[in-house]
Write an enzyme that holds these catalytic residues in place. Structure first.
Site, PDB file in Angstrom:
ATOM      1  N   HIS A 207       0.219   6.823   8.980  1.00 24.34           N
ATOM      2  CA  HIS A 207       0.954   5.593   9.311  1.00 24.34           C
ATOM      3  C   HIS A 207       2.415   5.706   8.830  1.00 24.34           C
ATOM      4  O   HIS A 207       3.351   5.446   9.588  1.00 24.34           O
ATOM      5  CB  HIS A 207       0.251   4.404   8.650  1.00 24.34           C
ATOM      6  N   GLU A 208       2.597   6.107   7.597  1.00 15.18           N
ATOM      7  CA  GLU A 208       3.956   6.187   7.044  1.00 15.18           C
ATOM      8  C   GLU A 208       4.771   7.288   7.720  1.00 15.18           C
ATOM      9  O   GLU A 208       5.982   7.148   7.898  1.00 15.18           O
ATOM     10  CB  GLU A 208       3.915   6.399   5.525  1.00 15.18           C
TER      11      GLU A 208
ATOM     12  N   GLU B 139       5.299  -1.986  13.058  1.00 16.49           N
ATOM     13  CA  GLU B 139       3.983  -1.802  12.434  1.00 16.49           C
ATOM     14  C   GLU B 139       2.883  -1.448  13.422  1.00 16.49           C
ATOM     15  O   GLU B 139       2.063  -0.574  13.161  1.00 16.49           O
ATOM     16  CB  GLU B 139       3.593  -3.057  11.640  1.00 16.49           C
TER      17      GLU B 139
ATOM     18  N   GLY C 227       0.837  -1.203   0.000  1.00 13.76           N
ATOM     19  CA  GLY C 227       0.000   0.000   0.000  1.00 13.76           C
ATOM     20  C   GLY C 227       0.868   1.248   0.000  1.00 13.76           C
ATOM     21  O   GLY C 227       0.659   2.185  -0.757  1.00 13.76           O
ATOM     22  N   ALA C 228       1.884   1.232   0.869  1.00 20.61           N
ATOM     23  CA  ALA C 228       2.785   2.365   0.985  1.00 20.61           C
ATOM     24  C   ALA C 228       4.061   1.879   1.660  1.00 20.61           C
ATOM     25  O   ALA C 228       4.079   0.810   2.269  1.00 20.61           O
ATOM     26  CB  ALA C 228       2.147   3.483   1.792  1.00 20.61           C
ATOM     27  N   MET C 229       5.131   2.654   1.525  1.00 18.66           N
ATOM     28  CA  MET C 229       6.420   2.254   2.103  1.00 18.66           C
ATOM     29  C   MET C 229       7.142   3.480   2.628  1.00 18.66           C
ATOM     30  O   MET C 229       7.273   4.482   1.948  1.00 18.66           O
ATOM     31  CB  MET C 229       7.247   1.525   1.023  1.00 18.66           C
ATOM     32  N   GLU C 230       7.640   3.321   3.861  1.00 21.78           N
ATOM     33  CA  GLU C 230       8.123   4.479   4.628  1.00 21.78           C
ATOM     34  C   GLU C 230       9.561   4.911   4.359  1.00 21.78           C
ATOM     35  O   GLU C 230      10.183   5.502   5.241  1.00 21.78           O
ATOM     36  CB  GLU C 230       7.968   4.164   6.113  1.00 21.78           C
TER      37      GLU C 230
HETATM   38 ZN    ZN Z   1       3.896   0.233   8.233  1.00 18.99          ZN
END
Ligand code: ZN
Length: 374
Positions: free
Chosen positions: A294-295, A317, A259-262
């Site tokens: 979240h990210e 997480e 979904g997304a990556m930090e």
């Molecule tokens: Zn995460």
């Protein structure tokens, strides 16, 4: 990193240059790794997967140490040195690799603009895909500084964790883009994106917050740009630690499995989890703000403070998720984040826990298969 590999070598700095060829979907690279050897040794193991290694040189006190190398099937680049080394060493490696379309490592993401098929190159290195881009000590606890540069066509743009330090014409329609050195961080957080990007930015203090998209999509970046500064304010106040970088890019990637990556300072998102117009539904808005929150929490949980072993990814997480709902609540009460937390998270966790093959929250992940299953 494989269980059998002793961490007797601590990397300190990676200077990496990547030269991609967007048409052929291949890249060449070279790197210099400064490392500290803590136990006298004549063998060094690096993680390297699907890369062709052209040359390896090892130096101690500027004196070359004769070295032979070979690659094992399970992704280890094994260096055998003629003499044992100890203390500060320098490893120089020339390599090349292929860009894939599988969504990990250094991959190709496609889109269409004005009826023309286009592509960008983008990285996704979590958990163990840095080794597909450059030979490294691919273990979250082996943190180092990274100095990245790329040689690309003049018409292309490059985005990484840090701002651009310099961009120089190298002749033949190419330019060398050099980024500032990163803070000490894990390999899985490095980011590189190359393509024809559009950007829209706002400033919060001296931090530039930018939404980076492929062509024609900047009109959908206002929602993200409106919420991100407030979310950053909340985390800085709550954690008592300032966001440490000078810029924060939120990058919309057309093909993105996660979904997304930090990635530190260069967060990647699936397009629908970042871009929306102002008239979007409350559900869409809530999902986008939650993903950004979240990210952003990971810029502290995970990036600044990192688990030793992938088996403790739950620390990373679960705290990022918990904090994201608090930050959402602070930024906009109309998002009803506390209600969503109970519905979306608490109930979902109970459902997962009731499944027969549920696994413990914390587990030991010592080899690539355990890490990927976690
Ligand atoms: Zn995460």
């Amino acid at each position: 990193m494989n269980k059998k590999i002793k961490t007797n070598i601590i990397p300190e700095n990676y200077r990496i240059k990547i030269e991609p060829d967007l048409n052929k979907m291949v890249f060449r690279g070279n790197e210099t790794i400064e490392a500290e050897v803590t136990t006298r040794t004549s063998s060094i193991h690096l993680d390297s997967k699907d890369l062709d290694i052209k040359s390896v040189k090892v130096f101690q006190n500027e004196i070359p140490v004769y070295c032979r190398f070979r690659q094992t099937k399970d992704g280890i680049l094994l260096l055998n040195l003629k003499n044992r080394v100890y203390g500060a060493i320098r490893i120089m490696i020339e390599f090349s690799g292929k860009n894939n379309d599988k969504g990990y490592g250094f991959y190709v993401s496609k889109y269409r603009y004005k009826g023309v098929d286009k592509k960008i190159l983008t990285t996704h290195l979590e958990p163990i895909y840095a080794r597909y881009v450059f030979p490294c000590f691919d273990d979250p606890k082996l943190k180092a500084n990274f100095e990245l540069s790329v040689e690309i066509d003049q018409n292309l743009d490059a985005v990484s964790n840090m701002p651009v330090k310099s961009s120089k014409d190298t002749g033949g329609k190419k330019k060398l883009v050099q980024f500032y050195r990163t803070p000490v961080m894990s390999t899985y957080l490095l980011y590189l994106g190359i393509g024809e990007f559009e950007k829209k930015e706002v400033y919060r203090g001296n931090v530039a917050i930018r939404v980076v998209t492929t062509e024609g999509k900047t009109g959908l970046s206002d929602l993200a740009l409106r919420y991100t500064p407030t979310l950053l304010d909340y985390y800085e106040r709550y954690f008592g630690v300032k966001y440490p970088l000078k810029k924060l890019d939120l990058i919309a990637v057309p093909d993105f499995q996660a979904g997304a990556m930090e990635n530190w300072g260069a967060i990647t998102f699936r397009e629908e989890l970042l871009l929306a117009d102002d008239g979007c539904s409350p559900k869409t808005k809530s999902r986008i703000v939650e993903t950004i929150a979240h990210e952003l929490a990971h810029q502290w949980f995970g990036n600044l403070v990192t688990m030793d072993n992938w088996g403790d990814i739950w620390l990373n997480e679960s705290f990022a998720t918990f904090m994201s709902y608090k930050a959402m609540d602070y930024s906009d009460k109309s998002l009803f984040s506390r209600d969503h937390f109970l519905e979306d998270r608490y109930e979902t966790a109970r459902v997962y826990d009731a499944i027969e093959n549920t696994h413990p929250i914390s587990f030991k992940a010592d080899n690539p298969i355990d890490i990927l299953e976690g």
